[in-house]
Design a protein around this motif. Structure first.
Motif, short mmCIF file in Angstrom:
data_model
loop_
_atom_site.label_atom_id
_atom_site.label_comp_id
_atom_site.label_asym_id
_atom_site.label_seq_id
_atom_site.Cartn_x
_atom_site.Cartn_y
_atom_site.Cartn_z
N VAL A 35 -1.76 -2.36 -7.86
CA VAL A 35 -2.39 -2.81 -6.68
C VAL A 35 -1.31 -2.35 -5.08
N LEU A 36 0.01 -3.39 -5.93
CA LEU A 36 0.79 -3.64 -4.61
C LEU A 36 1.19 -2.35 -4.67
N TYR A 37 2.03 -1.81 -5.09
CA TYR A 37 2.79 -0.44 -5.00
C TYR A 37 1.56 0.02 -4.15
N VAL A 38 0.64 0.81 -4.92
CA VAL A 38 -0.18 1.34 -4.40
C VAL A 38 -0.26 1.75 -2.41
N LEU A 39 -0.60 -0.13 -2.65
CA LEU A 39 -0.64 -0.54 -0.95
C LEU A 39 0.80 -0.50 -0.39
N VAL A 40 2.01 -0.81 -0.74
CA VAL A 40 3.14 0.35 -0.12
C VAL A 40 3.06 1.01 -0.23
N LEU A 41 3.01 1.63 -0.49
CA LEU A 41 3.41 3.11 -0.60
C LEU A 41 2.11 3.45 0.67
N ILE A 42 0.57 2.81 0.74
CA ILE A 42 -0.53 3.23 1.71
C ILE A 42 -0.06 3.25 3.20
N LEU A 43 1.25 2.49 3.39
CA LEU A 43 1.13 2.03 4.96
C LEU A 43 2.55 2.82 5.15
N PRO A 44 3.71 3.31 4.59
CA PRO A 44 4.50 5.12 5.37
C PRO A 44 3.39 5.85 5.01
#
Length: 60
Positions: free
Chosen positions: A9-18
């Protein structure tokens, strides 16, 4: 949730920002793909350099 699920979930959220920042700029798809490939190449070269450097320092 387990730690593994939270990490995903953290990795998905980190990818959504850029990705959302790129979408907000409304770049042409071709330009965005070129930039993404350039960043992948930069990080790939850095990974190779660091790996070779670590191999050289541990064997010496």
């Amino acid at each position: 949730m387990s730690d593994g699920a939270m990490t995903i979930v953290l990795y998905v959220l980190v990818l959504i920002l850029p990705l959302s920042a790129l979408a907000a700029r409304r770049l042409p798809m071709g330009d965005a793909i070129k930039m993404a490939l350039a960043w992948v190449a930069i990080f790939g070269v850095l990974l190779i350099v660091v790996t070779l450097w670590q191999g050289a320092t541990t064997s010496a």
